[in-house]
Design a protein around this motif. Structure first.
Motif, PDB file in Angstrom:
ATOM      1  N   THR A  51       0.826  -1.206   0.000  1.00 34.15           N
ATOM      2  CA  THR A  51       0.000   0.000   0.000  1.00 34.15           C
ATOM      3  C   THR A  51       0.859   1.254   0.000  1.00 34.15           C
ATOM      4  O   THR A  51       0.570   2.227  -0.716  1.00 34.15           O
ATOM      5  CB  THR A  51      -0.931   0.000   1.224  1.00 34.15           C
ATOM      6  OG1 THR A  51      -1.740  -1.180   1.216  1.00 34.15           O
ATOM      7  CG2 THR A  51      -1.838   1.223   1.217  1.00 34.15           C
ATOM      8  N   GLY A  52       1.933   1.247   0.799  1.00 37.39           N
ATOM      9  CA  GLY A  52       2.810   2.403   0.851  1.00 37.39           C
ATOM     10  C   GLY A  52       3.517   2.665  -0.463  1.00 37.39           C
ATOM     11  O   GLY A  52       3.597   3.818  -0.918  1.00 37.39           O
ATOM     12  N   ALA A 102       2.250   5.469   2.746  1.00 34.49           N
ATOM     13  CA  ALA A 102       0.841   5.307   2.399  1.00 34.49           C
ATOM     14  C   ALA A 102       0.068   6.614   2.506  1.00 34.49           C
ATOM     15  O   ALA A 102      -0.944   6.801   1.818  1.00 34.49           O
ATOM     16  CB  ALA A 102       0.205   4.246   3.296  1.00 34.49           C
ATOM     17  N   GLU A 342      -6.522  -1.222   3.299  1.00 31.34           N
ATOM     18  CA  GLU A 342      -6.144  -0.252   4.317  1.00 31.34           C
ATOM     19  C   GLU A 342      -6.675  -0.653   5.686  1.00 31.34           C
ATOM     20  O   GLU A 342      -5.998  -0.463   6.708  1.00 31.34           O
ATOM     21  CB  GLU A 342      -6.672   1.127   3.937  1.00 31.34           C
ATOM     22  CG  GLU A 342      -6.028   1.721   2.691  1.00 31.34           C
ATOM     23  CD  GLU A 342      -6.607   3.075   2.349  1.00 31.34           C
ATOM     24  OE1 GLU A 342      -7.317   3.651   3.203  1.00 31.34           O
ATOM     25  OE2 GLU A 342      -6.358   3.565   1.234  1.00 31.34           O
TER      26      GLU A 342
END
Length: 406
Positions: A51-52, A102, A342
Motif C-alpha cells: 500500500t505504501g 501510504a 487499508e
C-alpha cells in the motif's frame, strides 16, 4: 524493565554453560521461533508495504519488486549478522515508514522522485553509523515528540477499519471479528488471521482470477532515481527520523534488555547500504526489528542466550523464501477493494498506535508540544510541497522549546 541476566559479551559463552548442557534443548525450539518470527512479521505488514509503495506512485510490478528486494535484504542481513556476531539480530522493513509512504501521496516528480528519497534515507542511515554525532542528534529529539510523530502517521490508517465497517460491512466486519477474537486468545496470530479472513470473504463472495502463472513470479524492476526538494523533505527526512526513532533505537534497546551488546555501527552501516542499493528496486528501508525482535532475542527462542542467534538466522532464511511469494501476494490483494486493504493494515497497527499515544502523553512536561506534534501530523496538511510529518516535527520542536519546563 532492566533484565536480571548479566550482559553477554559477543562471542562469549552463556553463564552456566555446562549446567545447561545437562538438560539439552532441542534444535527445533530456535528453528520454530525463527519460523514464527518471519511468518508473523511478513503476514502482519506486507499489505502495508504494498500500500505504501503504491501510495507514492509505484505501479504493480514496481511494488512487487520492492517487496521482493526488501525480503531478500532482510533475509541476507539477518543471516550475515547472526553468523558473524552470534547474536539474534532481527532485521525488518520499516513498518512506520510504510505507513508514512501510504499517507505521503504522489510526488510532483512521480515515483522516480520517491525512489530518490529512498536512496537519500538509506545514505542517512549509513552516515549515522559512520558519524555518531548524527545519531546523537536524533536521540536528542524528545521521546514524546518522536512517538507523537509516529502516532500522527499511523492514525489515518487506523481509522480505515471504521470506514470499512461502514462502507464494506460484508467484507470488513468478519475481518474485524476475526482480529478481535484472535487478539483475545492468540494475539500473535491476530493480524495473519484477519488477513486470511479477508481473503476468504473475497473468495467466497466474488470470483477472481490472479493472472497467468508467469505474472506471479516476482522479478526486480529498477527505476532510475530522481531528486527533488519536495520528496527529500516530505519523504526522505521523515522516513529517516521515524525509522531511527521507532525501529533502530528500540531494536537496540530490545537486544540490550536481553543481555546483548549489539554492535550498532556495522548494523547501521549494513542496513543503510542495503537500503540505498535496494532503493532503485523499491526497497525503501530495512532496519533493526523492534516489534518482532523479542521473539528471537527472548528466552522463548532458547534458554541459552548464546544459541538464540539460530532463531534470527532461521527467520532470515524464511524471509528469503517468502520473498518469492511477493507476486502472488500482490495479485491476491489486487482483487480486494483498496479500503479493505487499508483496514487490514490499520488493524495490524492499532497496538502500535496505542503504545505511541501512551508514550506521547506519559510525561506532563512537554505534553502540549507532543499533542501539537500529533495533531499537525494527523491533519495531513501539505504546504509549499512539504508534507504534514515535517511540519509536525517543526511545530513540535518549536512548541517544546517555548512551553516545556527546563
Amino acid at each position: 524493565m532492566p533484565t536480571t541476566e548479566p550482559a553477554l559479551v559477543p562471542g562469549a559463552r552463556s553463564p552456566g554453560g555446562p549446567a545447561a548442557r545437562t538438560d539439552p534443548v532441542p534444535l527445533s525450539q530456535p528453528l520454530s521461533a525463527g519460523l514464527v518470527t518471519a511468518i508473523v512479521g511478513f503476514s502482519s505488514s506486507f499489505v502495508l508495504v504494498l500500500t505504501g509503495l503504491r501510495g507514492v506512485g509505484a505501479d504493480p510490478r514496481q511494488a512487487v519488486s520492492g517487496l521482493l528486494l526488501l525480503c531478500l535484504a532482510m533475509g541476507g542481513l539477518a543471516i550475515w549478522f547472526g553468523l558473524r556476531h552470534r547474536q539474534p539480530v532481527s532485521i525488518a522493513w520499516s513498518t512506520p515508514g510504510a505507513a508514512l509512504l501510504a499517507t505521503a501521496g504522489h510526488q510532483s516528480g512521480g515515483y522516480r522522485c520517491a525512489v530518490g528519497a529512498f536512496l537519500v534515507s538509506g545514505l542517512l542511515i549509513t552516515l549515522t553509523g559512520i558519524w555518531g554525532r548524527l545519531g546523537r542528534w536524533i536521540s536528542a529529539i524528545p521521546g514524546s515528540l518522536a512517538t507523537a510523530l509516529l502516532a500522527g502517521v499511523l492514525l489515518p490508517l487506523c481509522l480505515a477499519p471504521v470506514r470499512a465497517a461502514d462502507q464494506l460491512p460484508d467484507l470488513a466486519l468478519p475481518t474485524i471479528a476475526a482480529w478481535a477474537l484472535l487478539t483475545r486468545f492468540a494475539r500473535r496470530w491476530a493480524t495473519p488471521g484477519a488477513l486470511a479472513t479477508a481473503v476468504a470473504a473475497l473468495l467466497f463472495q466474488h470470483a477472481h482470477t490472479f493472472g497467468h502463472s508467469g505474472d506471479l513470479l516476482p522479478t526486480p524492476t529498477f527505476t532510475t532515481p530522481a531528486f527533488s526538494l519536495g520528496a527529500t523533505v516530505s519523504i526522505a527526512l521523515p522516513l529517516y527520523v521515524i525509522t531511527m526513532a521507532s525501529q533502530n533505537i528500540p531494536g537496540i534497546a530490545v537486544l540490550t534488555h536481553f543481555g546483548y551488546q549489539p554492535r550498532t555501527r556495522p548494523i547501521l552501516i549494513g542496513t543503510g547500504l542495503a537500503s540505498a542499493v535496494g532503493s532503485v528496486g523499491g526497497a525503501y528501508m530495512v532496519n533493526l526489528a523492534a516489534i518482532t525482535a523479542a521473539l528471537v532475542a527472548g528466552p522463548d527462542a532458547h534458554p541459552d542466550r548464546a544459541r538464540r542467534w539460530i532463531a534470527s538466522v532461521t527467520a532470515g532464511a524464511v524471509y528469503l523464501l517468502l520473498g518469492l511469494t511477493a507476486g502472488f501476494s500482490a495479485a491476491l490483494l489486487s482483487a480486494a477493494p483498496p479500503l479493505l486493504i487499508e483496514a487490514t493494515a490499520g488493524l495490524a497497527l492499532l497496538g502500535t498506535l496505542g503504545s505511541a499515544l501512551s508514550a506521547t502523553v506519559a510525561q506532563e512536561n512537554g505534553r502540549e508540544a507532543a499533542v501539537i506534534t500529533f495533531v499537525v501530523c494527523a491533519s495531513g496538511v501539505t504546504a509549499f510541497g512539504i508534507g504534514a510529518p515535517v511540519w509536525a516535527l517543526l511545530a513540535g520542536l518549536g512548541s517544546y522549546a517555548l512551553l516545556a519546563r527546563k
